[in-house]
Structures are given as C-alpha cells and as structure tokens.
Design a protein around this motif. Structure first.
Motif, PDB file in Angstrom:
ATOM      1  N   ARG A 133    -104.341   1.962  -8.851  1.00 34.74           N
ATOM      2  CA  ARG A 133    -103.308   2.979  -8.913  1.00 34.74           C
ATOM      3  C   ARG A 133    -102.213   2.717  -7.869  1.00 34.74           C
ATOM      4  O   ARG A 133    -101.029   2.777  -8.165  1.00 34.74           O
ATOM      5  CB  ARG A 133    -103.968   4.324  -8.642  1.00 34.74           C
ATOM      6  N   ALA A 134    -102.665   2.398  -6.649  1.00 34.28           N
ATOM      7  CA  ALA A 134    -101.700   2.198  -5.569  1.00 34.28           C
ATOM      8  C   ALA A 134    -100.787   1.014  -5.875  1.00 34.28           C
ATOM      9  O   ALA A 134     -99.576   1.076  -5.650  1.00 34.28           O
ATOM     10  CB  ALA A 134    -102.438   1.980  -4.248  1.00 34.28           C
ATOM     11  N   ILE A 137     -98.253   1.930  -8.476  1.00 39.60           N
ATOM     12  CA  ILE A 137     -97.186   2.738  -7.880  1.00 39.60           C
ATOM     13  C   ILE A 137     -96.217   1.835  -7.115  1.00 39.60           C
ATOM     14  O   ILE A 137     -94.991   1.969  -7.229  1.00 39.60           O
ATOM     15  CB  ILE A 137     -97.784   3.809  -6.953  1.00 39.60           C
ATOM     16  N   GLN A 138     -96.784   0.898  -6.400  1.00 40.38           N
ATOM     17  CA  GLN A 138     -95.961  -0.045  -5.646  1.00 40.38           C
ATOM     18  C   GLN A 138     -95.019  -0.799  -6.590  1.00 40.38           C
ATOM     19  O   GLN A 138     -93.818  -0.886  -6.366  1.00 40.38           O
ATOM     20  CB  GLN A 138     -96.877  -1.017  -4.908  1.00 40.38           C
ATOM     21  N   CYS A 141     -92.309   1.390  -7.993  1.00 42.90           N
ATOM     22  CA  CYS A 141     -91.235   1.580  -7.011  1.00 42.90           C
ATOM     23  C   CYS A 141     -90.312   0.369  -6.988  1.00 42.90           C
ATOM     24  O   CYS A 141     -89.081   0.504  -6.958  1.00 42.90           O
ATOM     25  CB  CYS A 141     -91.819   1.788  -5.617  1.00 42.90           C
ATOM     26  N   ASP A 142     -90.926  -0.815  -7.039  1.00 50.02           N
ATOM     27  CA  ASP A 142     -90.109  -2.031  -7.050  1.00 50.02           C
ATOM     28  C   ASP A 142     -89.192  -2.063  -8.268  1.00 50.02           C
ATOM     29  O   ASP A 142     -88.023  -2.426  -8.176  1.00 50.02           O
ATOM     30  CB  ASP A 142     -91.012  -3.273  -7.064  1.00 50.02           C
ATOM     31  N   ALA A 151     -86.313   4.082  -4.472  1.00 51.44           N
ATOM     32  CA  ALA A 151     -87.729   4.305  -4.767  1.00 51.44           C
ATOM     33  C   ALA A 151     -88.187   5.695  -4.379  1.00 51.44           C
ATOM     34  O   ALA A 151     -89.202   6.178  -4.867  1.00 51.44           O
ATOM     35  CB  ALA A 151     -88.584   3.259  -4.052  1.00 51.44           C
TER      36      ALA A 151
ATOM     37  N   ALA B   8    -102.232   9.738  -6.504  1.00 56.62           N
ATOM     38  CA  ALA B   8    -101.102   8.831  -6.667  1.00 56.62           C
ATOM     39  C   ALA B   8     -99.951   9.240  -5.758  1.00 56.62           C
ATOM     40  O   ALA B   8     -99.323   8.410  -5.100  1.00 56.62           O
ATOM     41  CB  ALA B   8    -100.649   8.844  -8.117  1.00 56.62           C
ATOM     42  N   ALA B  11    -100.779   8.566  -2.131  1.00 58.50           N
ATOM     43  CA  ALA B  11    -100.642   7.141  -1.835  1.00 58.50           C
ATOM     44  C   ALA B  11     -99.167   6.792  -1.681  1.00 58.50           C
ATOM     45  O   ALA B  11     -98.756   6.074  -0.774  1.00 58.50           O
ATOM     46  CB  ALA B  11    -101.275   6.315  -2.939  1.00 58.50           C
ATOM     47  N   PHE B  12     -98.379   7.382  -2.573  1.00 53.81           N
ATOM     48  CA  PHE B  12     -96.956   7.095  -2.520  1.00 53.81           C
ATOM     49  C   PHE B  12     -96.323   7.632  -1.240  1.00 53.81           C
ATOM     50  O   PHE B  12     -95.522   6.969  -0.600  1.00 53.81           O
ATOM     51  CB  PHE B  12     -96.271   7.717  -3.740  1.00 53.81           C
ATOM     52  N   LYS B  15     -97.112   5.486   1.630  1.00 54.42           N
ATOM     53  CA  LYS B  15     -96.279   4.298   1.594  1.00 54.42           C
ATOM     54  C   LYS B  15     -94.872   4.624   2.074  1.00 54.42           C
ATOM     55  O   LYS B  15     -94.253   3.865   2.802  1.00 54.42           O
ATOM     56  CB  LYS B  15     -96.216   3.771   0.160  1.00 54.42           C
ATOM     57  N   GLN B  16     -94.420   5.812   1.658  1.00 49.75           N
ATOM     58  CA  GLN B  16     -93.077   6.208   2.053  1.00 49.75           C
ATOM     59  C   GLN B  16     -92.961   6.321   3.569  1.00 49.75           C
ATOM     60  O   GLN B  16     -91.964   5.937   4.151  1.00 49.75           O
ATOM     61  CB  GLN B  16     -92.769   7.563   1.429  1.00 49.75           C
ATOM     62  N   ARG B  19     -92.454   3.149   5.235  1.00 44.63           N
ATOM     63  CA  ARG B  19     -91.143   2.516   5.153  1.00 44.63           C
ATOM     64  C   ARG B  19     -90.301   2.855   6.381  1.00 44.63           C
ATOM     65  O   ARG B  19     -90.040   4.020   6.650  1.00 44.63           O
ATOM     66  CB  ARG B  19     -90.391   3.003   3.911  1.00 44.63           C
ATOM     67  N   ARG B  21     -87.130   2.462   6.972  1.00 42.68           N
ATOM     68  CA  ARG B  21     -85.770   2.975   6.833  1.00 42.68           C
ATOM     69  C   ARG B  21     -85.742   4.426   6.357  1.00 42.68           C
ATOM     70  O   ARG B  21     -84.716   5.040   6.218  1.00 42.68           O
ATOM     71  CB  ARG B  21     -84.960   2.094   5.894  1.00 42.68           C
TER      72      ARG B  21
END
Lengths: 332, 314
Positions: A133-134, A137-138, A141-142, A151, B8, B11-12, B15-16, B19, B21
């Motif tokens: 899943r991760a 999602i990655q 986003c790309d 993103a 999900a 996780a996002f 990740k954010q 980041r 920036r």
C-alpha cells in the motif's frame, strides 16, 4: 515513417474489424471493416464526425463494447502478436490499465466523486502490480507530480479540482502502469483552448517518457496536426482516408477529407460564411450499398452510385477509399 | 460517505512529514484552504437542523439506555416486591409499579436494549442482503435483474406483518428469529432502493473508466457503485430502523416475539392490556417509549436525508 513501410511485425494491427449494435430498431453498423496499424511510440489519429464509429473502435480494442447490444462481428485486433479478441475476461482485465489504457472524454465524470484522486491512482497501480500500500501511494504521488499536480493534493477529492486538473489526474491514472498503448477519446474536447494546449503538452511529454503508442480519437484537426504521426479519417464506420500526417494534410485525396478542411475557418481569408458539408451522415442502421459519402459528395458520378469503392493506394501507403483515387472516374 | 483507508492516509501523512520542503504549518494551511470532506460537510448541515438534533438526542438517550441499563435503571427488571403492587407514579417509582410489584421505569429502561438490538440487526442484515441483491440486479441487468426483482416482488406482495408472523410461528419465538422475520419482510425495500440508485450511477463514465483500468465486476460494485449509492441506503436504513422497532413491538405484543417476563416494550403493553382501565401507567409508559423511539429515528432520518443531499447545500 509512412503507414506502409517499416516491415516486420507491427505493434498494433487492427484487421477488418466489424462491430454492430443489435437494437430493437435494427442493426446499427457502427464499425465496418476497418484496418489500421501502429508502430511502437507512434501516434495514430482517428478523425471523424460524431457517430463515425471512432469511440466504438476504441472500446472494441479494449473489449469494452457494451454487450448487449454491441457485438464484435469479425476481424482481428493483434497487439504484440496476440489477438485480443480471443482473450477471455480475466486476461483482458490484466491487459486493461496495464498494457492498454484509456483516457475518457469528460474529466468531470470519469473520476469517482467520492474517492480521493490519490486513491484512484493507487488503485490501478495495486491492481496490476504486486506492491505494498505504501509503495502504491508513493508511486501515485510521483504520478501526480509528473502530470503537474503537487503530491500534497493526494487526499483531495475530484470536486476540489478544476476541469484541466481533473484531466491531468485521469492522465496520471492512465499512465500509472506505463501502458504500451494509450487510447485517448477526445481528451481535450471538454477543456478550453489554453488548458487544451497544456494538457496536450503534458501528454506528449509523458508519451515520450514512457515510450507509449497513442491512439488519438478526435474531431479537432488542430489537435491531429499537433500530435499525430499517422491519420485515419473515419466516415460512417469506415476509414475513408489513411496515411501519414503529411499525406493526409498536404496531399488530401478523399472528397470527404477535403470537405472537412474546407469547412475550417481560415485566418488569412475574409469570408462571410464557412463552407459546411451539406447533408447528414447516413443512418448507420441503414447504410447505402454504394459509397457511403455519395449523397454528400461534390465529386460524385453515376459510377459512385453503383459500387462501394475499395481502398486504393494513392502512393506510399496513402489509402483512399474513393473511385477518384482509383482512377476509375475522373474529377469533373 | 467518503471511503478513506486510514492506514493509507497515515502512511501518506508520515511521508509528507518526511518531505523537507513541506513545513508542518504549510500542510495545515493547505488543508484549510480546500473544502472539507463530504462527511464533515454533511455533519455540519445536520447539526444546523433543530429537529434532526432533537431526534438525535432522544435516540442517543435510548441507545445509552440499551447499552448501560444497569447504570440508568434504579432496580433490576425482574425485582418483584409484592408489598407495592400497582403503585401509581410517585417519587420512588417515577412510572409506578406493575401487577407483580416491579418498577415500570426500570423495565422500560431494560426494554430499550431489545428494541434497539432487533432494530439494529434487522436493519443491518436487510441492508446487506438488499444491498447485494439490488446491486447485482442493477449491475448485470436483463435476465438477472428480472429474476431477482420478480422474486422480491413476490415477497413484497405478502403483507409484511403476516410474513413476519408466519416466520416467527414456524421458527419459534426468540430474539434471533424476530430479527430474521423482520429482515426477510424488509430487505426487498432496500434492494429496490439500491437497484434504482445504482441504475443511475452505473451509466456514469467513471464506471467505464474503472473497467478500462482492469477492475473486476465485484470491485466495481463494491468499491465504486455501492459507496456512491450510500446516501439513499443510509436514509432508508434510518426509516427502516423505526419500522423494525415497531414490528418488534407488534410481534411481541401478539406473543410471537420476546416472551415475558423479559421487559420488551410490546410485551409490556400486552401484559398491561388487562389492567388498562384501572392502572393506565402499565401501558402508557412503554407505549410512549415505542413512540419516542420511532419518532426520534424518523426525525433523525429526515435530517440525515437533507444533510446528505448536496443539492440543498447553502
């Protein structure tokens, strides 16, 4: 590259494809015996009026012709040496979205309104790749970044995007699995002109990046000129003229294609009225036995009313389905 | 309601944060500048309606009675004291006592759990059955549609209370059988509603787009069609909840549901019926609670329907 040369096996070959819709009011002959070919990385445009059978052809390639009433009567669709019409439903599902993707006409309705755009991109990635899943999602986003959407907007819903942005999301979904063939069904018709240019630009860049072949369905000759290598002009379910962009645009042979160009406004000329093509496309449930353009053709002869012309080669693979090109009748 | 897979999103978000920036404040600002998710929006519209809020408060009170009866009721439901038969409402027993000297208020509080359980599970199972059948009928159309819908028409042509009576008298009277009886007579309504809304949704282009990315039929039905048909299902569920509570009380009243001495409201009405001339409180209070339950659910359902309808957005 012309439509004819380059020998060997083509990437996509459509041979004698016939698709009918069997309705209560008779059989609608939507696609009649059309053939075309594409090489890898090439763009072929299908041009024609509404109801010429362009979309049906595209759906036919994806085996998505609504059945009933639609039915593929005959022909072959060969992608990479495999006949798609012989595939069963699970095999086709693996191909759709993965090897062949489609971009639909109206970005307003082609996204699920209650799912985030990111989840919709991740869905196609997870359908066709064994990824966590991760990771999906990655990658989603790309893809968003690739089509020019930050993103951070992964968790936004379609109604929070403008039309052009939505179409970019649709493009991201279509290209998420790096398909080998991308079918675009009038991808820019619902957008205004400046956004059209941007979207076309994005599509062209990504097409080069992913080495994707593209089947562009449109009625906009400007879009054709901008994007295509080869052009097929469709009329009443048939390809009436087929060749490279140069052949069709500079050396136009078929009276219908000529009439199409004549009906465009010309910025250099001052005219009172545009020159439309008179009459209507024939009823596809009742096609004439002769040339289907006969009723509207300005070059018609008696001979045209008697036989349905075959496609003549007007030189270098430039196919024209008209007796004029076959030299059987002279231009009046 | 938006279907968001929480892991999900987490996780996002992780990740954010990773980041560089994207400063923390910037992300927040971004979230505020775009409009809020659909369910937050609907919630705001819901709480703007006083009637819906009233219904919700009464309903929540009844639910808490059902969940924690021992905390609310002063006595057990079967606490018989023969020194206080037929006491009228007073400071000690605010709803009086019954023919066996039991506290009516305590019994009413314990009774909530039967009505709520039957209502909830009957609605849940008819939603599931009706939803699946309705969406299959709508999605596949033609013959499948015809077979399923005609079958449902047959069930609908039998008066629902008669059908429920028939089922409980065959299966025997118990809580589970009551739920089964009510679900069987109710689920065709859900199937019809789901079918109607999916017939409209399936023509939209995003369904074709889902096919074009290689989604299977089941995936399209459960991931794309049913979530989009959620609003009418929720509304029907709230209306159906009231109906189920009423059916539960009716069946218990005629002796085919919850059996005495268990304090189901309908059962209490049925035993209190004999004393209605002299001791009105034996029937008035359980009856009032049946009415309150159905009324609050209907008010809430009405408000919910308006809140979920984006056309009424201001």
């Amino acid at each position: 590259m012309t439509a004819k040369d380059s020998g060997g096996t083509k990437f996509l070959q459509v041979k004698n494809l016939i698709i009918h819709y069997e309705t209560d009011n008779g059989v609608v002959e939507a696609v009649n015996n059309i053939s075309f070919e594409m090489n890898r990385g090439e763009t072929l445009s299908l041009v024609g009026e509404t109801g010429a059978g362009k979309t049906t052809t595209a759906l036919g390639i994806l085996s998505l012709v609504p059945n009933p009433p639609g039915k593929v009567i005959g022909g072959e669709i060969i992608l990479d040496g495999e006949n798609l019409l012989k595939k069963n439903a699970p095999q086709m599902r693996k191909i759709r979205g993965n090897k062949i993707s489609m971009i639909f006409q109206d970005p307003m309705t082609s996204l699920n309104p209650i799912e985030t755009v990111g989840a919709q991109i991740a869905e196609v990635i997870r359908l066709h790749n064994k990824v966590s899943r991760a990771e999906a999602i990655q990658r989603a986003c790309d893809m968003l970044e690739k089509v020019g959407i930050p993103a951070e907007r992964y968790t936004d819903f379609p109604h929070q995007f403008s039309g052009g942005m939505k179409q970019r999301v649709v493009i991201a979904i279509a290209l998420a699995c790096s398909p080998e063939l991308l079918i675009c069904d009038e991808p820019t018709s619902a957008l205004d002109v400046t956004i059209q240019a941007q979207v076309l630009d994005t599509m062209r860049q990504l097409k080069d990046e992913f080495q994707t072949s593209m089947l562009m369905i449109t009625h906009d000759l400007g879009v054709v000129a901008e994007t295509s290598d080869n052009v097929a002009v469709m009329y009443a379910g048939e390809i009436v003229e087929y060749g490279t962009l140069r052949q069709v645009f500079k050396d136009t042979r078929h009276p219908y294609t000529r009439a199409l160009f004549d009906s465009l406004p010309d910025i250099g000329k001052d005219v009172e009225r545009l020159a439309p093509i008179k009459g209507m496309t024939p009823d596809p449930s009742n096609l004439p036995a002769c040339c289907s353009f006969y009723n509207r053709c300005s070059h018609r002869t008696e001979r045209c009313a008697q036989i349905d012309p075959k496609a003549y080669d007007a030189g270098d693979g430039h196919l024209v389905k008209c007796l004029l090109a076959g030299g059987e009748v002279r231009e009046p | 309601m938006p279907k968001m897979s929480t892991p999900a999103i987490e996780a996002f978000q992780k990740k954010q944060k990773a980041r560089p920036r994207l400063a923390a404040g910037q992300g927040k600002e971004n979230a505020e500048s775009v409009s809020v998710p659909l369910w937050v929006e609907s919630w705001r519209r819901l709480v703007r309606r006083p009637t819906a809020v009233l219904g919700m408060i009464i309903f929540l009170a009844l639910v808490s009675m059902a969940l924690f009866p021992s905390l609310i009721a002063p006595e057990g439901y079967d606490n018989q004291q023969f020194t206080r038969l037929f006491l009228p409402p007073n400071g000690q027993n605010i709803m009086g006592t019954d023919n066996l000297g039991r506290d009516v208020f305590s019994r009413v509080v314990y009774g909530a759990s039967y009505s709520m359980r039957v209502g909830f599970f009957a609605v849940l199972s008819s939603c599931l059955f009706g939803g699946v059948l309705g969406s299959i009928a709508a999605f596949y159309g033609s013959r499948v549609d015809n077979i399923i819908m005609r079958f449902l028409d047959i069930i609908l042509s039998i008066p629902s209370i008669l059908l429920a009576i028939a089922i409980t008298s065959v299966l025997g009277a118990s809580l589970t059988n009551l739920i089964i009886a009510i679900s069987v007579s109710d689920f065709p309504h859900y199937a019809r509603i789901v079918r109607a809304s999916i017939l409209g949704i399936k023509e939209q282009e995003f369904v074709e787009a889902a096919r074009a990315i290689g989604a299977s039929d089941a995936r399209i039905i459960f991931r794309h069609l049913l979530p989009n048909a959620m609003a009418p299902i929720i509304v029907q569920a709230t209306v159906g909840l009231g109906m189920s509570i009423l059916s539960c009380a009716s069946l218990s009243f005629i002796g085919l549901g919850i059996q005495p001495p268990l304090p189901e409201w309908g059962t209490m009405l049925s035993t209190g019926r004999e004393y209605i001339r002299e001791y009105w409180w034996l029937v008035v209070f359980p009856g009032m609670f049946i009415m309150l339950a159905v009324f609050s659910v209907n008010l809430f359902g009405d408000g919910l329907r308006d809140a979920l309808d984006p056309r009424l957005k201001r």
